[in-house]
Design an enzyme around this catalytic site. Structure first.
Site, short mmCIF file in Angstrom:
data_model
loop_
_atom_site.label_atom_id
_atom_site.label_comp_id
_atom_site.label_asym_id
_atom_site.label_seq_id
_atom_site.Cartn_x
_atom_site.Cartn_y
_atom_site.Cartn_z
N GLY A 50 0.85 -1.32 -0.05
CA GLY A 50 0.18 -0.16 0.10
C GLY A 50 0.92 1.35 -0.05
O GLY A 50 0.64 2.14 -0.64
N THR A 51 2.01 1.33 0.74
CA THR A 51 2.66 2.50 0.69
C THR A 51 3.35 2.86 -0.49
O THR A 51 3.16 3.85 -0.93
CB THR A 51 3.82 2.04 1.87
OG1 THR A 51 3.44 1.90 3.08
CG2 THR A 51 4.92 3.34 2.07
N ASN A 57 -7.96 4.44 8.47
CA ASN A 57 -7.30 3.22 9.04
C ASN A 57 -7.38 3.42 10.56
O ASN A 57 -7.52 2.65 10.96
CB ASN A 57 -5.85 2.79 8.64
CG ASN A 57 -5.11 4.36 8.52
OD1 ASN A 57 -5.40 5.32 7.73
ND2 ASN A 57 -4.08 4.53 9.00
N GLN A 88 -7.79 -0.03 3.30
CA GLN A 88 -8.65 -0.61 4.51
C GLN A 88 -10.20 -1.10 3.97
O GLN A 88 -10.94 -1.90 4.65
CB GLN A 88 -8.79 0.54 5.55
CG GLN A 88 -7.74 0.87 6.11
CD GLN A 88 -7.26 -0.27 7.18
OE1 GLN A 88 -8.20 -0.93 7.74
NE2 GLN A 88 -6.06 -0.35 7.54
N SER A 111 -3.65 -3.46 -0.62
CA SER A 111 -2.45 -4.13 -0.01
C SER A 111 -2.76 -5.51 0.58
O SER A 111 -3.75 -5.54 1.08
CB SER A 111 -2.17 -3.35 1.50
OG SER A 111 -1.12 -4.18 2.04
N HIS A 149 -1.81 -7.54 2.48
CA HIS A 149 -1.76 -8.17 4.05
C HIS A 149 -2.87 -7.79 4.91
O HIS A 149 -3.17 -7.98 6.11
CB HIS A 149 -0.61 -8.06 5.04
CG HIS A 149 -0.36 -6.56 5.15
ND1 HIS A 149 -0.53 -6.00 6.37
CD2 HIS A 149 0.39 -5.34 4.46
CE1 HIS A 149 0.13 -4.78 6.64
NE2 HIS A 149 0.31 -4.38 5.42
N THR A 168 12.55 -7.59 -9.88
CA THR A 168 12.04 -9.20 -10.03
C THR A 168 10.60 -9.18 -9.31
O THR A 168 10.24 -8.93 -8.28
CB THR A 168 13.03 -10.12 -9.65
OG1 THR A 168 14.24 -9.81 -10.27
CG2 THR A 168 12.57 -11.59 -10.01
N CYS A 185 4.44 6.28 17.60
CA CYS A 185 5.33 6.32 18.43
C CYS A 185 6.47 6.01 17.72
O CYS A 185 7.56 5.94 18.16
CB CYS A 185 5.14 5.38 19.58
SG CYS A 185 4.23 3.76 19.16
C1 PLP Z 1 -1.94 -0.38 5.68
C2 PLP Z 1 -2.07 0.84 5.07
C3 PLP Z 1 -1.37 1.28 3.89
C4 PLP Z 1 -0.08 0.90 3.91
O1 PLP Z 1 -0.13 -0.50 3.34
P1 PLP Z 1 1.39 -1.41 3.39
O2 PLP Z 1 1.09 -2.55 2.36
O3 PLP Z 1 1.52 -1.76 4.81
O4 PLP Z 1 2.45 -0.54 3.01
C5 PLP Z 1 -1.92 2.50 3.31
N1 PLP Z 1 -3.04 2.71 3.59
C6 PLP Z 1 -3.84 2.50 4.47
C7 PLP Z 1 -5.22 3.27 4.65
C8 PLP Z 1 -3.29 1.42 5.14
O5 PLP Z 1 -4.30 1.07 6.17
#
Ligand code: PLP
Length: 398
Positions: free
Chosen positions: A71-72, A151, A179, A199, A201, A237, A325
């Site tokens: 996602g990032t 999120n 999300q 994303s 996960h 890759t 944090c």
């Molecule tokens: C978790 C999250 C991301 C980042 O996704 P990653 O795969 O962990 O880099 C981006 N946007 C939102 C809203 C998220 O909850």
């Protein structure tokens, strides 16, 4: 010892069926899709199938799906890629004040490069103010980015309306659906998004793999330079097992989407009702109805969120606090501050995010422990007024 996981907004476990589907791509079918032999061809087939699946799940064409590292990266690519590709038309970008740090950090970098960024404000529920967003649009605005669901507090954004505003002015519109995907329907046509991120996960798939949807015809500069992977738009890759897993997880999440969402919302509602009834001086953050099924975010007055998080962890309950944090200093959540939650209250905020493998028994156990912990921490808190020590009735904190 309990082992209760209420932090699904941070990450989810990999569904065993997803893992099963991924495993052969680590071992027997380990080939590189760029290779000109049978191993490579098997990998190509797997990635092609995954691309078709993802495209079908979100109402896109396979050629509009790009796989990324998560996602990032997708968020960064959408914003930086659009800004750079469209800079000749204008250098003004708009994102909401409650975006994920991936977007806020990308915005800061673009500002250093000479772009101007406006943060669109939100109301007390965390919903983007459409009128203010419209006012912020300028002739040189080239990009608007507003997440589908937040999120931290779970609030859903009026994505369709914002997409329409952008479209009418020829502005590229991006939505972070990280999300939303997995519990809500995500269809790029219905939403009207030019770009959209996912994303793996966050919906019971693997970490380190994501998607950026890019509407065909939209100009986007690439973020990761390298080989010719992803049609020359994203080097590196190909993460074959990850991509296979992401697609399978997304497909499975859609199989029982509404039943799962209703189940998770039921757990959340049970939790929220009990907390509001049984714990005094709490504030339920985010929109009361228009929110993610699995999200509950509460501020507990007179308590530090971190202390609450650690006490819950000791009781075997995993949750998240709103504080960032990572910087070392305990900054209150930018989302809660943007919603107008006072700083003291924002410091006492905890996110509980439920998933399809949670049970009502876990919810009840967690509320029982939470009640005890809140009483104990307030008794120790110098902030807690003495005359309230015997207060037992719930009271909404304004
Ligand atoms: C978790 C999250 C991301 C980042 O996704 P990653 O795969 O962990 O880099 C981006 N946007 C939102 C809203 C998220 O909850």
């Amino acid at each position: 010892m309990q082992n209760i996981y209420f932090d699904h907004a941070a990450t989810t476990p990999v569904d065993p069926r997803v893992l099963e589907k991924m495993l052969p791509y680590f071992t027997d079918n380990f080939g590189n899709p760029n290779s000109q032999h049978a191993f490579g061809r098997r990998a190509v087939t797997a990635v092609d199938e995954a691309r078709d699946t993802v495209a079908k799940c979100i109402g896109a064409k396979p050629s509009e799906i790009y796989f990324t590292s998560g996602g990032t990266e997708s968020d960064n690519w959408a914003m930086r890629g659009a800004a750079h590709a469209l800079a000749n038309r204008g250098k003004h970008l708009i994102i909401s004040a409650v975006e994920h740090p991936a977007m806020l950090s990308a915005a800061k970098e673009l500002q250093r490069e000479g772009f101007e960024v406006t943060l669109a404000p939100v109301d007390g529920y965390g919903t983007v103010d459409l009128a203010k967003l419209e006012e912020a649009i300028r002739p040189d605005t080239v990009f608007i980015g507003v997440m589908a669901a937040n999120n931290e507090v779970g609030t859903l954004q009026p994505v369709k309306e914002i997409a329409a505003l952008a479209k009418a002015r020829g502005i590229a519109f991006f939505t972070d659906a990280v999300q939303a995907a997995g519990t809500l329907e995500v269809n790029v046509k219905e939403l009207g998004a030019d770009m959209l991120s996912l994303s793996g996960h966050k919906f019971y798939g693997p970490k380190g793999v994501g998607v950026l949807y890019v509407r065909s015809g939209l100009k986007l500069a690439r973020l990761v330079a390298g080989g010719h992977q992803e049609r020359g738009m994203r080097g590196g890759t190909t993460n074959v097992p990850g991509i296979v897993g992401l697609a399978e997880a997304l497909r499975l999440s859609q199989e029982h989407l509404h039943e799962n969402a209703a189940y998770v919302a039921g757990l959340r509602d049970r939790f929220v009702a009990r907390v509001q009834r049984e714990i005094p001086f709490v504030k339920y953050n985010g929109h009361p109805e228009n929110r993610l099924p699995g999200n509950a975010n509460f501020s507990f007055r007179y308590i530090e969120g971190e202390s609450l998080l650690f006490s819950l962890d000791l009781a075997g309950i995993a949750v998240s606090s709103g504080s960032a944090c990572s910087s070392g200093s305990l900054e209150p959540s930018h989302v809660l501050l943007a919603m107008g939650v006072p700083e003291g209250l924002a410091h006492g905020s905890i996110r509980f995010s439920f998933g399809r493998e949670n049970t009502a028994g876990e919810v009840d156990y967690a509320v029982d422990r939470l009640k005890e912990i809140v009483v104990r921490l307030r008794a120790l808190s110098p902030l807690f007024p003495k005359e309230l020590k015997n207060e037992v009735f719930p009271q909404e904190v304004k």
